[in-house]
Design a protein around this motif. Structure first.
Motif, PDB file in Angstrom:
ATOM      1  N   ILE A  12       0.863  -1.180   0.000  1.00  0.00           N
ATOM      2  CA  ILE A  12       0.000   0.000   0.000  1.00  0.00           C
ATOM      3  C   ILE A  12       0.900   1.230   0.000  1.00  0.00           C
ATOM      4  N   ILE A  13       0.776   2.032  -1.044  1.00  0.00           N
ATOM      5  CA  ILE A  13       1.619   3.225  -1.185  1.00  0.00           C
ATOM      6  C   ILE A  13       0.956   4.400  -0.465  1.00  0.00           C
ATOM      7  N   GLU A  14       1.784   5.270   0.101  1.00  0.00           N
ATOM      8  CA  GLU A  14       1.304   6.453   0.820  1.00  0.00           C
ATOM      9  C   GLU A  14       0.294   6.057   1.902  1.00  0.00           C
ATOM     10  N   ALA A  15       0.617   5.005   2.623  1.00  0.00           N
ATOM     11  CA  ALA A  15      -0.287   4.539   3.674  1.00  0.00           C
ATOM     12  C   ALA A  15      -0.247   5.498   4.860  1.00  0.00           C
ATOM     13  N   HIS A  16      -1.405   5.835   5.361  1.00  0.00           N
ATOM     14  CA  HIS A  16      -1.493   6.643   6.571  1.00  0.00           C
ATOM     15  C   HIS A  16      -2.679   6.166   7.403  1.00  0.00           C
ATOM     16  N   VAL A  17      -2.571   6.399   8.690  1.00  0.00           N
ATOM     17  CA  VAL A  17      -3.519   5.853   9.658  1.00  0.00           C
ATOM     18  C   VAL A  17      -4.205   7.000  10.384  1.00  0.00           C
ATOM     19  N   ARG A  18      -5.498   6.805  10.643  1.00  0.00           N
ATOM     20  CA  ARG A  18      -6.273   7.752  11.444  1.00  0.00           C
ATOM     21  C   ARG A  18      -7.007   6.981  12.526  1.00  0.00           C
ATOM     22  N   ALA A  19      -7.392   7.698  13.550  1.00  0.00           N
ATOM     23  CA  ALA A  19      -8.184   7.103  14.637  1.00  0.00           C
ATOM     24  C   ALA A  19      -9.105   8.175  15.207  1.00  0.00           C
ATOM     25  N   GLN A  20     -10.325   7.771  15.489  1.00  0.00           N
ATOM     26  CA  GLN A  20     -11.304   8.681  16.086  1.00  0.00           C
ATOM     27  C   GLN A  20     -11.976   8.006  17.269  1.00  0.00           C
ATOM     28  N   LEU A  21     -12.184   8.779  18.303  1.00  0.00           N
ATOM     29  CA  LEU A  21     -12.902   8.304  19.482  1.00  0.00           C
ATOM     30  C   LEU A  21     -14.330   8.818  19.425  1.00  0.00           C
ATOM     31  N   ILE A  22     -15.282   7.906  19.489  1.00  0.00           N
ATOM     32  CA  ILE A  22     -16.697   8.238  19.411  1.00  0.00           C
ATOM     33  C   ILE A  22     -17.338   7.971  20.763  1.00  0.00           C
ATOM     34  N   LYS A  23     -17.917   8.992  21.355  1.00  0.00           N
ATOM     35  CA  LYS A  23     -18.583   8.843  22.638  1.00  0.00           C
ATOM     36  C   LYS A  23     -19.614   9.960  22.807  1.00  0.00           C
ATOM     37  N   LYS A  24     -20.391   9.823  23.825  1.00  0.00           N
ATOM     38  CA  LYS A  24     -21.412  10.822  24.127  1.00  0.00           C
ATOM     39  C   LYS A  24     -20.772  12.044  24.782  1.00  0.00           C
ATOM     40  N   LYS A  25     -21.261  13.229  24.402  1.00  0.00           N
ATOM     41  CA  LYS A  25     -20.733  14.466  24.951  1.00  0.00           C
ATOM     42  C   LYS A  25     -21.862  15.446  25.183  1.00  0.00           C
ATOM     43  N   VAL A  26     -21.762  16.180  26.265  1.00  0.00           N
ATOM     44  CA  VAL A  26     -22.722  17.234  26.588  1.00  0.00           C
ATOM     45  C   VAL A  26     -21.977  18.562  26.540  1.00  0.00           C
ATOM     46  N   THR A  27     -22.433  19.477  25.702  1.00  0.00           N
ATOM     47  CA  THR A  27     -21.767  20.760  25.554  1.00  0.00           C
ATOM     48  C   THR A  27     -22.077  21.671  26.741  1.00  0.00           C
ATOM     49  N   ARG A  28     -21.410  22.811  26.758  1.00  0.00           N
ATOM     50  CA  ARG A  28     -21.637  23.776  27.839  1.00  0.00           C
ATOM     51  C   ARG A  28     -23.061  24.309  27.823  1.00  0.00           C
ATOM     52  N   GLU A  29     -23.667  24.336  26.655  1.00  0.00           N
ATOM     53  CA  GLU A  29     -25.049  24.821  26.553  1.00  0.00           C
ATOM     54  C   GLU A  29     -26.073  23.745  26.876  1.00  0.00           C
ATOM     55  N   GLY A  30     -25.603  22.536  27.191  1.00  0.00           N
ATOM     56  CA  GLY A  30     -26.521  21.455  27.519  1.00  0.00           C
ATOM     57  C   GLY A  30     -26.935  20.603  26.337  1.00  0.00           C
ATOM     58  N   GLU A  31     -26.369  20.875  25.164  1.00  0.00           N
ATOM     59  CA  GLU A  31     -26.698  20.067  23.997  1.00  0.00           C
ATOM     60  C   GLU A  31     -26.042  18.700  24.113  1.00  0.00           C
ATOM     61  N   VAL A  32     -26.800  17.665  23.848  1.00  0.00           N
ATOM     62  CA  VAL A  32     -26.304  16.294  23.938  1.00  0.00           C
ATOM     63  C   VAL A  32     -25.884  15.833  22.557  1.00  0.00           C
ATOM     64  N   LEU A  33     -24.609  15.466  22.433  1.00  0.00           N
ATOM     65  CA  LEU A  33     -24.073  14.912  21.190  1.00  0.00           C
ATOM     66  C   LEU A  33     -23.848  13.421  21.404  1.00  0.00           C
ATOM     67  N   PRO A  34     -24.761  12.568  20.949  1.00  0.00           N
ATOM     68  CA  PRO A  34     -24.653  11.141  21.273  1.00  0.00           C
ATOM     69  C   PRO A  34     -23.460  10.456  20.628  1.00  0.00           C
ATOM     70  N   PHE A  35     -23.006  10.940  19.473  1.00  0.00           N
ATOM     71  CA  PHE A  35     -21.890  10.307  18.784  1.00  0.00           C
ATOM     72  C   PHE A  35     -20.867  11.376  18.396  1.00  0.00           C
ATOM     73  N   TYR A  36     -20.264  11.957  19.402  1.00  0.00           N
ATOM     74  CA  TYR A  36     -19.268  12.997  19.162  1.00  0.00           C
ATOM     75  C   TYR A  36     -17.953  12.345  18.742  1.00  0.00           C
ATOM     76  N   GLN A  37     -17.384  12.824  17.639  1.00  0.00           N
ATOM     77  CA  GLN A  37     -16.151  12.262  17.101  1.00  0.00           C
ATOM     78  C   GLN A  37     -14.985  13.181  17.425  1.00  0.00           C
ATOM     79  N   GLN A  38     -13.964  12.597  18.023  1.00  0.00           N
ATOM     80  CA  GLN A  38     -12.763  13.343  18.384  1.00  0.00           C
ATOM     81  C   GLN A  38     -11.550  12.637  17.795  1.00  0.00           C
ATOM     82  N   GLU A  39     -10.750  13.385  17.087  1.00  0.00           N
ATOM     83  CA  GLU A  39      -9.584  12.812  16.408  1.00  0.00           C
ATOM     84  C   GLU A  39      -8.485  12.481  17.410  1.00  0.00           C
ATOM     85  N   LEU A  40      -7.873  11.306  17.221  1.00  0.00           N
ATOM     86  CA  LEU A  40      -6.728  10.887  18.020  1.00  0.00           C
ATOM     87  C   LEU A  40      -5.469  10.982  17.165  1.00  0.00           C
ATOM     88  N   LYS A  41      -4.429  11.525  17.737  1.00  0.00           N
ATOM     89  CA  LYS A  41      -3.166  11.649  17.020  1.00  0.00           C
ATOM     90  C   LYS A  41      -2.435  10.322  17.090  1.00  0.00           C
TER      91      LYS A  41
END
Length: 439
Positions: A272-301
């Protein structure tokens, strides 16, 4: 000695909650020894690299660490995964084999939109439906033009008995007397078979026009269906069948820092040429305004060294995510890992060397699929007999236990930071008794 005692209390208090969890999860001492993932010949590889290994050189800790070496391995540095039933349904976004657990529902005018992109629809469809459409396209085109040919010869009067008996009568199509012969002539015309008996004459212009139209239509149908079959056979998705992800991810120390690691591999010789890897963490998150994000995606380095996501993918590679203050795993300890509900989706992308097409392989890890205090076994060895590097894929998923602190990376950094501060005070001749008592 008083300062050393306080340091021992600090370390113990930092790890006490996770110690209780580890003891609770242990079954029996004999059974635990048999549950080690790595083989027996790798037990000597167990490192002193955990919290003891990181702080062994610190003053006042030597007495604490030497006592643990003389005794059997303490539950302080042991971690057992929870026993999940195979019948329990796990809520995951991406399955282990890479398919997404997502179903589209209540889409307005769904069929119309799928028909507007019929090529992609047939490529994504199962083979049984693609082959059915393939056969029906040809059969319906033959049948449709057979009806047209029958109408032409019928209007011209070629089917009349008197016309067939008259030797001077010039028909539109020679040797076409029934609907069956019209169907055979349609097949011969569309696929340019030309057996020699049936052929058009210059008596009917409409017959010449239909012959040209059917020839063009036949070429277009063949090109369309051949393109669909070729696209299905050469889809980059099939290349992902030979791209592997380790069954489990692990958490252990590397260069004194807690890291999340998983392994990727490629079974083929074409890389596989120019292979690169990504990872994302998916979990529930509640914002400061109280909004519920059931599948919030956060990138992992992630990357081969924990920094650069591009890898030289010639053999199985261990992908590293350093648990730093910017990581969402920074405040999670071993016990927190058992209670948290999240999913880590890992993605491997690259260009297929043999076809030049881009492919993407996916997998995911749930908290119960992350082994705390384990490390992957090396699987690449050099064979002197052949002068080649050999990869043993029997060891691809194998891990072995290593000493790893059960506390979070945040707590570990705090302990090391406090000791560093204490060392600086001793360096300038300031008493540490008062400072450690503040802790």
């Amino acid at each position: 000695m008083e300062a050393a005692t306080r340091w021992e209390q600090l370390i113990s208090s930092t790890l006490t909650p996770t110690t209780a969890v580890a003891v609770k999860l242990a079954v029996t001492p004999d059974q635990d020894e048999n549950d080690v993932t790595g083989p027996a010949d790798h037990q000597h590889k167990t490192q002193n690299g955990g919290l003891l290994g990181s702080l062994r050189h610190l003053p006042g800790i030597s007495r604490f660490t030497s006592s643990t070496n003389n005794e059997q391995r303490s539950p302080l540095f042991r971690y057992r995964q929870t026993r999940f039933s195979s019948r329990r349904v796990r809520r995951r976004v991406v399955f282990k084999h890479g398919d997404c657990n997502v179903v589209q529902g209540n889409v307005a005018k769904r069929r119309r939109k799928y028909l507007q992109d019929i090529f992609t629809t047939l490529v994504d469809a199962q083979w049984r439906w693609t082959l059915l459409v393939f056969a029906m396209n040809f059969f319906l085109s033959w049948l449709g033009f057979a009806i047209i040919w029958w109408l032409i010869v019928f209007w011209h009067g070629d089917l009349e008995p008197t016309a067939q008996a008259n030797s001077s009568w010039v028909p539109c199509v020679r040797d076409v007397n029934t609907f069956t012969s019209c169907f055979l002539f349609s097949v011969e015309t569309q696929h340019t078979i030309g057996y020699g008996a049936k052929h058009t004459t210059d008596e009917c212009l409409e017959a010449i026009f239909v012959m040209c139209l059917q020839s063009i239509t036949g070429v277009m149908i063949q090109a369309f269906m051949v393109g669909i079959v070729f696209a299905k056979l050469s889809r980059p998705k099939k290349r992902t069948q030979t791209l592997l992800f380790s069954r489990n991810a692990v958490i252990c120390q590397r260069d004194g820092q807690l890291c999340l690691m998983f392994r990727v591999g490629d079974m083929r010789k074409s890389h596989i040429i120019e292979a690169h890897v990504r990872a994302q963490l998916i979990k529930k998150k509640v914002t400061r305004e109280g909004e519920v994000l059931p599948f919030y995606q956060q990138e992992l380095k992630v990357g081969g060294d924990g920094e650069e996501d591009k890898i030289f993918f010639i053999w199985p590679t261990t992908i590293v995510h350093k648990i730093t203050p910017s990581s969402p795993l920074y405040s999670l300890s071993a016990s927190d890992m058992l209670r948290e509900r999240f999913e880590i989706v890992v993605i491997l992308e690259g260009v297929i060397e043999s076809t030049g097409m881009t492919t993407q392989a996916r997998s995911s890890y749930l908290p119960n699929e992350i082994l705390w205090g384990h490390r992957f076994e090396p699987l690449v060895s050099f064979k002197k007999e052949t002068g080649e590097h050999e990869v043993d894929y029997n060891l691809f998923n194998n891990t072995y236990e290593v000493d790893t602190p059960l506390c979070s990376a945040q707590s570990l950094d705090r302990v090391i930071g406090l000791h560093q501060h204490n060392s600086d005070l001793q360096k300038y001749g300031i008493s540490t008794t008062t400072n450690t008592s503040l802790v």
